[in-house]
Design a protein around this motif. Structure first.
Motif, PDB file in Angstrom:
ATOM      1  N   VAL A 275       0.828  -1.208   0.000  1.00 19.92           N
ATOM      2  CA  VAL A 275       0.000   0.000   0.000  1.00 19.92           C
ATOM      3  C   VAL A 275       0.863   1.258   0.000  1.00 19.92           C
ATOM      4  O   VAL A 275       0.608   2.206  -0.745  1.00 19.92           O
ATOM      5  CB  VAL A 275      -0.972  -0.004   1.208  1.00 19.92           C
ATOM      6  N   GLY A 276       1.908   1.296   0.812  1.00 20.16           N
ATOM      7  CA  GLY A 276       2.784   2.468   0.878  1.00 20.16           C
ATOM      8  C   GLY A 276       3.458   2.739  -0.451  1.00 20.16           C
ATOM      9  O   GLY A 276       3.536   3.897  -0.906  1.00 20.16           O
TER      10      GLY A 276
ATOM     11  N   ALA B 270       2.345   1.860  -3.393  1.00 21.06           N
ATOM     12  CA  ALA B 270       1.326   2.289  -4.353  1.00 21.06           C
ATOM     13  C   ALA B 270       0.984   3.763  -4.156  1.00 21.06           C
ATOM     14  O   ALA B 270       0.824   4.506  -5.128  1.00 21.06           O
ATOM     15  CB  ALA B 270       0.081   1.423  -4.209  1.00 21.06           C
ATOM     16  N   LYS B 271       0.891   4.188  -2.904  1.00 18.09           N
ATOM     17  CA  LYS B 271       0.591   5.598  -2.635  1.00 18.09           C
ATOM     18  C   LYS B 271       1.722   6.500  -3.113  1.00 18.09           C
ATOM     19  O   LYS B 271       1.478   7.561  -3.689  1.00 18.09           O
ATOM     20  CB  LYS B 271       0.335   5.808  -1.146  1.00 18.09           C
TER      21      LYS B 271
ATOM     22  N   ALA C 228       1.556   6.702  -6.894  1.00 13.94           N
ATOM     23  CA  ALA C 228       0.449   7.547  -7.340  1.00 13.94           C
ATOM     24  C   ALA C 228       0.789   9.025  -7.166  1.00 13.94           C
ATOM     25  O   ALA C 228       0.487   9.847  -8.040  1.00 13.94           O
ATOM     26  CB  ALA C 228      -0.817   7.197  -6.561  1.00 13.94           C
ATOM     27  N   ALA C 229       1.430   9.376  -6.053  1.00 15.89           N
ATOM     28  CA  ALA C 229       1.815  10.766  -5.829  1.00 15.89           C
ATOM     29  C   ALA C 229       2.848  11.218  -6.858  1.00 15.89           C
ATOM     30  O   ALA C 229       2.760  12.342  -7.388  1.00 15.89           O
ATOM     31  CB  ALA C 229       2.374  10.931  -4.414  1.00 15.89           C
TER      32      ALA C 229
END
Length: 87
Positions: A61-62, A64-65, A68-69
């Protein structure tokens, strides 16, 4: 020459194959209890598969975030004409 060497190696491998056992194994005493052996069952692996998937997915998750940023920042820079050197 290669074929001859391969044929010789194959003949040697067949000739030196597995030798039969000279003395058969001695049967154990039927009066003694058999030792218990822990054996993993296929069901244990199947049941742990969803947990492994969730664990792997939550670990990502980290990343992926962060990706995305980075994508959003790059897209904003591409759309900004001042950053490209335009008018």
């Amino acid at each position: 020459m290669k074929h001859l060497m391969i044929a010789a190696a194959l003949a040697l491998a067949c000739a030196c194959g597995r030798k039969p056992q000279e003395q058969p194994p001695v049967p154990r005493d039927p009066g003694s209890p058999a030792p218990s052996v822990a054996v993993s069952t296929p069901a244990a692996d199947v049941l742990s598969a969803p947990a492994n998937y969730v664990k792997h997915a939550t670990d990502q998750v980290g990343r992926a975030k962060a990706a995305a940023a980075l994508y959003e920042e790059a897209a904003a820079r591409r759309m900004d004409p001042a950053a490209v050197g335009g008018e």
